[in-house]
Design an enzyme around this catalytic site. Structure first.
Site, PDB file in Angstrom:
ATOM      1  N   ASP A 199      40.535 -22.127  -5.433  1.00 48.63           N
ATOM      2  CA  ASP A 199      39.349 -22.794  -4.876  1.00 48.63           C
ATOM      3  C   ASP A 199      38.743 -23.652  -5.995  1.00 48.63           C
ATOM      4  O   ASP A 199      37.604 -23.438  -6.408  1.00 48.63           O
ATOM      5  CB  ASP A 199      38.341 -21.772  -4.364  1.00 48.63           C
ATOM      6  CG  ASP A 199      37.185 -22.417  -3.601  1.00 48.63           C
ATOM      7  OD1 ASP A 199      37.288 -23.614  -3.264  1.00 48.63           O
ATOM      8  OD2 ASP A 199      36.180 -21.727  -3.355  1.00 48.63           O
ATOM      9  N   ASN A 204      32.745 -24.411  -8.826  1.00 41.02           N
ATOM     10  CA  ASN A 204      33.403 -23.303  -9.511  1.00 41.02           C
ATOM     11  C   ASN A 204      33.846 -23.632 -10.928  1.00 41.02           C
ATOM     12  O   ASN A 204      34.534 -22.833 -11.565  1.00 41.02           O
ATOM     13  CB  ASN A 204      34.605 -22.820  -8.691  1.00 41.02           C
ATOM     14  CG  ASN A 204      34.171 -22.102  -7.434  1.00 41.02           C
ATOM     15  OD1 ASN A 204      33.050 -21.608  -7.354  1.00 41.02           O
ATOM     16  ND2 ASN A 204      35.042 -22.060  -6.442  1.00 41.02           N
ATOM     17  N   ASP A 217      34.669 -17.659  -9.611  1.00 40.97           N
ATOM     18  CA  ASP A 217      35.180 -17.468  -8.247  1.00 40.97           C
ATOM     19  C   ASP A 217      36.703 -17.550  -8.194  1.00 40.97           C
ATOM     20  O   ASP A 217      37.276 -18.392  -7.501  1.00 40.97           O
ATOM     21  CB  ASP A 217      34.547 -18.482  -7.288  1.00 40.97           C
ATOM     22  CG  ASP A 217      33.087 -18.189  -7.017  1.00 40.97           C
ATOM     23  OD1 ASP A 217      32.623 -17.104  -7.399  1.00 40.97           O
ATOM     24  OD2 ASP A 217      32.397 -19.042  -6.430  1.00 40.97           O
TER      25      ASP A 217
END
Length: 272
Positions: A199, A204, A217
């Site tokens: 992701d 992030n 994350d």
């Protein structure tokens, strides 16, 4: 995929397992509103002489997500700057993960706040992504390839968990089955496996003083096609300038973009 830099709200301390209580004593609490995926994320701050911490808490399937992140953080720490695990508790129904904070703004916040530095920020993102993808595949115990992700996506679709209101602009008005059909029509795809973040979005990645200071994350990290990450980052950059999207591929030093793979992974991401 735009997010607000005002991403959190002050809140009261929440109930936590006794084994974590000493670590969080004396902190102010704020709840993070970005990217929670059904769980809860808190920033613990304001304790004199102590660094900020983050606490993730999840129940049910979210507890599994929190556990997945803990395991991957422990493994990735040997290769990249990621939050250090300060504490972890798992019960049959819930999980709590306490981590150190990584300094800096999110990459989205940095791109928004410093327009003149956008090319340099994108270069730093591309360099960090190449560093991530250079981790030896043979060392990675996690699989996140598109066959695995497709199975997860189908389960989410069948369970009615896909948020069609959150689809990208190109697919606004589509239902989940239409996205599934368009996505699977692009198969098969020739694999180009690397260790991926899973992701790799602007929220992030952390940026400070001209460099990417780390990533967060990481619960989806694992071996997958490099376009799993390239597609998400490319899509995030559409919130700013098309030139930055072109710059990403140039700096990453890949050939001309594989639009088939890119579109496949963008549609795959709609299910999560």
């Amino acid at each position: 995929m735009r997010t607000s830099p005002h991403r959190e709200e002050p809140c009261a301390a929440v109930a936590i397992p006794a084994s974590l209580a000493a670590d969080v004593e004396g902190y102010d609490w704020a709840r993070d509103g970005v990217g929670e995926s059904g769980g809860a994320v808190y920033r613990l701050h304001g304790k004199p002489g102590h660094p900020d911490l983050f606490l993730k808490q999840g129940e049910g399937t979210c507890a599994t997500d929190v556990t997945d992140e803990m395991v991957r953080l422990m493994w990735l720490a040997a290769f990249l700057p990621v939050p250090a695990v300060r504490g972890f508790v798992r019960t049959p129904d819930a999980a709590w993960l306490l981590m150190t904070a990584i300094p800096g703004l999110t990459a989205w916040q940095a791109l928004e706040a410093f327009p003149a530095e956008r090319p340099a920020i994108v270069d730093a993102l591309a360099d960090f992504l190449r560093r991530f993808h250079a981790i030896p595949v043979s060392d990675c115990p996690f699989t996140s390839n598109h066959a695995c992700r497709l199975a997860q996506a189908r389960r989410r679709l069948d369970a009615g968990l896909v948020d069609v209101e959150d689809f990208d602009e190109e697919r606004q008005g589509w239902n989940a089955e239409q996205v599934w059909d368009a996505m699977t029509a692009l198969l098969p795809l020739a694999p180009d496996s690397v260790v991926t973040h899973g992701d790799f979005s602007l929220d992030n990645l952390l940026w400070h003083n001209g460099t990417i200071t780390g990533c967060i994350d990481v619960g989806r990290a694992g071996v997958a096609d490099r376009y799993q990450d390239l597609a998400i980052l490319w899509n995030c950059l559409c919130d700013f300038e098309a030139a930055l999207q072109k710059r990403l591929f140039h700096r990453y030093a890949t050939a001309a973009p594989d639009w088939r793979k890119l579109n496949f992974h963008l549609m795959l991401d709609e299910f999560f």
